[in-house]
Structure formats: structure tokens, C-alpha cells
Scaffold this active site. Structure first.
Site, short mmCIF file in Angstrom:
data_model
loop_
_atom_site.label_atom_id
_atom_site.label_comp_id
_atom_site.label_asym_id
_atom_site.label_seq_id
_atom_site.Cartn_x
_atom_site.Cartn_y
_atom_site.Cartn_z
CG HIS A 1 -1.92 1.09 1.25
ND1 HIS A 1 -3.03 1.10 0.44
CD2 HIS A 1 -1.98 2.23 1.99
CE1 HIS A 1 -3.74 2.20 0.67
NE2 HIS A 1 -3.13 2.89 1.60
CD GLU B 1 -4.68 7.13 -1.51
OE1 GLU B 1 -5.12 5.95 -1.46
OE2 GLU B 1 -3.49 7.42 -1.34
NE ARG C 1 -6.77 13.66 7.05
CZ ARG C 1 -7.71 12.73 7.18
NH1 ARG C 1 -9.00 13.10 7.28
NH2 ARG C 1 -7.41 11.45 7.20
CG HIS D 1 -10.33 4.05 3.01
ND1 HIS D 1 -11.04 4.27 4.15
CD2 HIS D 1 -9.02 4.04 3.38
CE1 HIS D 1 -10.21 4.41 5.18
NE2 HIS D 1 -8.98 4.27 4.73
#
Length: 690
Positions: free
Chosen positions: A33, A77, A100, A79
Site C-alpha cells: 500500500h 485514493e 486532506r 479505501h
């Protein structure tokens, strides 16, 4: 835990055993990751530069010029694993994390996109995952005031046990004032701002690098990260206020691997000393390992000169945020962690950050296409079945959960791409891919994902500025998966080079498979594309206008919705000619067509049902190919006068208007009433009880 060969290498390199904190740091920062050890060689083949690229891959987000006075911070991204274990909080914290990333560049987040991939809705567990993941995204995005303006929903059995939650965020920043994540000078201080650190998310990075096994591994799963959108909103305002002072030297989000990941990667050019006992904590009795590796949310790390620490603290307190001066950048390439004066970690920083040995997995090509078996059902039944498939059916039941108008930039959010007003231009956004086709032809399918997203922009007259990606795959330890990864990255690069679109950043998510369900996800190189054009709303065709098909139709049924509905098989589409995208974009820009949509899932039939459900259409070829083929690089446009298309290869197929969708086929006429179309398109909403 660290693989035995990694542990042996580290002991040999360091000449000693590792402390508990050091082991945890390597377990997370050397994980797939964080380190991209299976894909780094391939990612280096992608085109990443261009005249508008101010900062390419390698930071928390890319910076791309939008105008002389405005740049975009763009990131993407995943998740995935957390969103299966705790779907609401996993999805919510996925949104918080990508926001962020954009914030760390000194940019104000203005828009989100969410490509989502789930197992079939006939499973109660999958319906629960959909409901909770959508709710988590909606509540967090709405809570921080950043609109989700675009998304994708794909349903396939391969995602049972391992849904994919991919998120794109776009922000705006002055081209000359963006911040980077690399420390600038030894002697500066590292200030932690935001939420207190708890024990949640421990080992999250290493967990994201393993397959989702069954309940027997539940004890190894990290405690769920829990997002707080109110805290995130305060953090956004505080970090932007800090950035405005011009005194923030660098900034990084605390995401995977927590404080250890953020501080070591930030200080990688130099070195750092971190005082774990100075970190503001939510729980008592936390060990150094827990303090350094916890993935508590809503935290940022900023580098400032010693004389500016008090100013940063004042800004944090003004926004009701806690802060701590937790370390310094040093002019020695070491990463040192101390607790009450005792050294608990002392490592060569270049070994920790970027020192993970790369993996070279065996590859094995496969052939998964099957001969086409012609469905025997009547064309009308096939048409209604395709419109009712959740990949084609209306998604309002999801989008209406999102506050898509917040920040007052939204111009047009229907159909092919989202249009937001930015300065006096349009920011145009698209996302997604077709995993079923990519599984059959990884290279061509990924290339077509680039072309299809560019086609979405073209329908609004927008020119692509950049691509970000989320490369989601099963375990690369399987040779056929390693081959998928290789082919997909090469296909992405080939299409991006042909179209002159830089790939400026993204994410790789591997080991997306489940022992519990016996599933491996289909290859899912999800694309986020950002473009610029003139401000225009998508318009529907008007009664009496000609409906025109641009592009070549082939009998491409493999991986299509027709294939999903009937199991017909067939060949997946070859790579399309990207030149047709520019042709349509130019027609839209010049105002020569009044409406345009590209043909993708569900083929021509789905496009007609959505933009011209009352029309009279004549199709001379094979009805299945004409209506249901998903050949890439095709467009349905509406024109008042065919002369506007002079010089463009095209085929008039009908006119807008009438009481129904009338399809005059070579072996008979099919009439689909508007209420039948509406009922089919609302099927998924009824399934989800919305």
C-alpha cells in the site's frame, strides 16, 4: 507481519535486531500500500509530464495549471478493505483522507468523485454495503461542504466480499503558492495539528496489502478508523489559514502508517527526530508503537521555522484544534523516535522510505473471451432487461444523497460529465472504467477507459488536462493477475500518450480478493479525468432534430451489459481510435450539434432511452449489434441541419419526437413506451427501496 525475507534483509543491513517500533514502521512503510513494490517499475512507464503539469506524481496530490491565476490539486485514493469491514466509517474516512491530500498542497477542496464497485444486489450483504458506503460518503462530504459531483456504480459478482471505494478530489490553489510534502530545511519544526491520536487503524497500511480472508483473520484487522467531518471542516479552515501566511514550508496528511508514515516521508530528503511523548493523545497508556502507527483521522503535519511555531499554534487554537510541536528536521539521514528521552527507533531514513525491495512477479497471459451465442429472447425483452440492469438504471437514489450544489459552482451534473464554473471557464470531470471488458482484454479495455472518459468530456466541448487513476487488482502473486496489472498499465500509458494527457498521480490497491466468498475482483483501473472548456450545460435533443451516429459499430458483446444479462459472450471491444473524440469535441465547441452523448454501457439503446426516449429510429444492420454493442469511440448527437456535419463521417438514424421510442429494425418494428422505459430505469431504486 514482515515477510521472513524482508526481516532477514533488515537484520543483515542494520547488523542487529529491530525494536518493536522499528518493526512496525517497516511492516507498514514497506507494505504494498505504501511502497508500490509490485508496480513501481510499471508506473514509471506512464507519461507524467506536460506543459500544464506543475507538480507530477510523488506528492500527496498533483498540481496542474488551469489558468494563469488558478491551479488544480488533483488526487485519487482507495479505501477498499476498510469499507468492507466497516462500510460507513471506511467510506467516510476514505473521503476525509483524499480531501486532506488536497488540503496538504495548500489547496481548497472544491469537488469529489466516487467510482464505486459492488457485488450483485440480490445479496442482502451487498445491499447493506451499498447503503452504508453511500451514506458514509454522503454524510462526510456534506458535512465538510465539498460536493460529490460525479461518480460511477458498477455491479459484478467479483466484488462480493471486496467492494471498491475509490475517491477523487479536486482543489484550487494559486499556481505560485502551492505547498509540497517534502521538508525544506534542517532545523525546522514539525507541528502536528488536529484530532488527538487514539489506537484506531493500527496496521492499516499493512492490512490494505492483504487479501480479505474470512472471520478467522478478524483479530488481525485494525480497529476501524472513525471520521469526524466537523473536525475536518475546522482542519480545512485552519490549514488554509496557515498556508495563507506563507510560512508553511511543507505539509502532509496523516494517512497510511499514521505519524510514522507522514513524518518519515516528509523528512526523507534530510532526517527527523520525533518525540512521541509530545503527541497529543486521546487515550492514556499508549505505547510508542501505537502513537507512531495509529491512523486516527483529521490530523496534519506541518513544517515551519522555529520562530513560526507559536503562530501556527495560535491559528490552530483559533479554530478549536489541538496542536503539538513533536519534532524537528535534522541534517542527518536518520529517522529517530524518542519517548521521554529514550530512543525507541533509529533507522537510516532512505532505507525506511523508498528502500523496500521491488517485487518481480511471474506473469501468465490468459484468454477469457468466449464465442458469441445469440440470445433467443425478443429484442424488446432484451432492451428492457438492459435498461433495468443496475449498471444502466438510474442512479438518482445515490446522487440525491449528496449535496451537489454546495459551494455554488455546479453548472450541469447530468449525463456524461460534471460541469463546474471556475473563474470564467468550465471545470469538467469524469471517472470510471468497464471492468468486465478490461478482464477480457486488459490492455485494450484500459485504453478504452481513457478514451471513454475523454469522450465524456468531449460531449461538453472540454479538453482533458490530466488523468489520475486507482489501479485495483487481486493478488499479484497469481501470474494471471500480474499479467493483468502489466497489460492495464501499458494500455493506460498507450492511450494517454496518443491523446496527449499526462497521468499525474493515483493509487495502487492490490490483494483485493476474499477467501470468504472465493472471489478475486476483476481488474479495475479506475480513471479520474479533469478537463477545461467553455461553460455550457448539457442539453437534451429537441423535437424534430436529427439523431446521428458518429463512429463505427462492431458486434462487440463480450463484457457488455447484454453479456451480463444473457451470458451471450463474444469478443470485447478493440482499442478505439481516439481521433473521433477530437472530432466530436470540435463539433460541440463550434455549436454544430445541439446535444451529444457517447455510447458506453448498454450501447445505443441505453443512450436513446436516456436522452431521446421519444424518437423514431431506423437501423439497417443486425439489431443486436446496432442496439446493444458497446464498441468504444461512438457518439449519438442531435443536429437540426445535417449540413452542420459536412466533412464528418456520420449516419442519420432517426428523428426526435413522437409518443414512444420506435425502433424500425430490419426484421420488424419494436415500440417501447416512455412508461416502460421509466419502469425499467427505476428498477435498481426499487430494489434498494428508495
Amino acid at each position: 507481519m514482515l515477510p521472513a525475507h524482508d526481516l532477514a534483509l533488515l537484520k543483515t543491513t542494520l547488523g542487529r535486531d529491530l525494536t518493536d517500533v522499528e518493526l512496525a514502521c517497516f511492516e507498514n512503510l514497506w507494505s504494498e500500500h505504501c511502497s508500490y513494490r509490485s508496480t513501481k517499475r510499471l508506473l514509471r512507464t506512464l507519461p507524467t509530464t506536460g506543459s500544464g503539469v506543475l507538480l507530477g506524481p510523488g506528492d500527496d496530490a498533483a498540481i496542474v495549471r488551469f489558468s494563469e491565476t488558478c491551479a488544480l490539486a488533483v488526487g485519487m485514493e482507495s479505501h477498499n478493505h476498510p469499507s468492507y469491514v466497516e462500510p460507513y466509517d471506511g467510506a467516510a474516512t476514505g473521503v476525509g483522507g483524499i480531501v486532506r491530500d488536497i488540503l496538504s498542497m495548500g489547496a481548497r477542496p472544491i469537488a469529489l468523485m466516487d467510482p464505486l464497485y459492488f457485488g450483485p444486489l440480490d445479496s442482502e450483504k451487498n445491499r447493506y454495503l451499498v447503503e452504508q458506503i453511500v451514506a458514509g460518503i454522503a454524510d462526510y462530504g456534506n458535512g465538510i461542504g465539498v460536493p460529490v459531483v460525479r461518480g460511477e456504480l458498477v455491479f459484478d459478482p467479483s466484488y462480493s466480499g471486496n467492494p471498491l471505494v475509490n475517491v477523487v478530489c479536486i482543489g484550487t490553489v494559486d499556481p505560485g503558492r502551492y505547498i509540497t510534502a517534502r521538508a525544506k530545511r534542517p532545523g525546522s519544526r514539525l507541528v502536528l495539528v488536529g484530532a488527538a491520536t487514539g489506537r484506531e487503524g493500527l496496521g492499516g497500511a499493512s492490512f490494505a496489502s492483504r487479501d480479505l480472508a474470512g472471520d478467522r483473520d478478524a483479530a488481525d484487522r485494525p480497529d476501524a478508523q472513525v471520521g469526524d467531518p466537523c473536525m475536518e471542516k475546522l482542519l480545512i479552515d485552519a490549514i488554509l489559514a496557515m498556508a495563507k501566511t506563507g510560512k508553511v514550508l511543507s505539509c502532509r496528511d496523516l494517512g497510511a502508517a499514521g505519524l510514522a508514515g507522514a513524518s518519515s516521508e516528509m523528512a526523507g530528503t534530510f532526517g527527523a527526530v520525533i518525540h512521541a511523548d509530545r503527541v497529543h493523545l486521546r487515550e492514556t497508556g499508549m505505547t510508542p508503537r501505537e502513537i507512531m502507527l495509529a491512523e486516527s483521522q483529521e490530523r496534519m503535519l506541518v513544517e515551519v521555522a522555529p520562530g513560526d511555531v507559536a503562530l501556527m499554534g495560535e491559528i490552530a487554537e483559533r479554530h478549536d484544534l489541538a496542536w503539538s510541536d513533536i519534532g524537528e528536521v535534522i541534517d542527518e539521514p536518520r529517522y529517530i523516535v524518542k519517548l521521554r528521552g529514550e530512543t525507541v527507533a533509529d533507522l537510516p531514513i532512505d532505507l525506511l522510505v523508498g528502500g523496500a525491495p521491488l517485487c518481480a512477479w511471474e506473469t501468465s497471459p490468459y484468454s477469457a473471451e468466449t464465442p458469441f451465442v445469440r440470445p433467443k429472447a425478443p429484442v424488446k425483452d432484451l432492451a428492457l432487461g438492459i435498461l433495468a440492469h443496475p449498471d444502466v438504471a438510474r442512479k438518482n437514489w445515490v446522487y440525491e444523497r449528496y449535496d451537489r450544489e454546495v459551494q455554488l459552482r455546479s453548472v450541469s451534473l447530468a449525463h456524461d460529465a460534471a460541469v463546474l464554473r471556475l473563474e470564467d471557464k468550465a471545470l469538467v470531470l469524469s471517472c470510471g472504467c468497464n471492468p468486465a471488458q478490461i478482464y477480457l482484454k486488459p490492455f485494450e479495455g484500459t485504453a478504452n477507459a481513457v478514451i471513454e472518459n475523454a469522450s465524456n468530456l468531449a460531449c461538453l466541448g472540454a479538453e482533458p488536462l490530466c488523468i489520475v487513476d486507482c489501479l485495483n487488482f487481486a493478488s499479484p502473486e497469481h501470474p494471471e493477475i500480474a499479467w493483468q496489472i502489466e497489460q492495464c498499465v501499458l494500455g493506460l500509458g498507450d492511450a494517454a500518450r496518443r491523446m496527449g494527457i499526462p497521468v499525474v498521480g493515483g493509487n495502487v490497491s492490490l490483494y483485493n480478493e476474499s477467501d470468504e466468498f472465493g472471489t478475486q475482483i476483476k481488474p479495475t483501473p479506475s480513471i479520474g479525468m479533469v478537463g477545461r472548456g467553455e461553460v455550457r450545460e448539457w442539453t437534451a435533443p429537441r423535437s424534430g432534430e436529427n439523431l446521428v451516429l458518429i463512429g463505427t459499430t462492431l458486434p462487440d458483446f463480450g463484457g457488455s451489459v447484454l453479456d451480463a444479462v444473457t451470458g451471450c459472450g463474444g469478443s470485447a471491444p478493440a482499442m478505439a481510435d481516439p481521433a473521433v473524440v477530437a472530432v466530436v469535441r470540435n463539433l460541440v465547441e463550434a455549436g454544430k450539434v445541439t446535444a451529444a452523448t457517447d455510447l458506453s454501457r448498454g450501447g445505443l439503446l441505453a443512450a436513446l432511452a436516456k436522452i431521446a426516449p421519444r424518437a423514431d429510429v431506423t437501423l439497417a444492420g443486425d439489431p443486436l449489434a446496432e442496439l446493444f454493442s458497446e464498441t468504444c469511440g461512438r457518439f449519438l448527437v442531435a443536429v437540426g441541419d445535417e449540413a452542420a456535419l459536412a466533412g464528418t463521417e456520420h449516419r442519420i438514424i432517426g428523428t426526435v419526437g413522437g409518443d414512444a421510442l420506435t425502433l424500425r429494425l430490419k426484421d420488424g418494428t419494436v415500440v417501447i413506451a416512455p412508461e416502460e422505459i421509466e419502469t425499467a430505469l427505476a428498477t435498481t431504486a426499487r430494489t434498494m427501496r428508495y
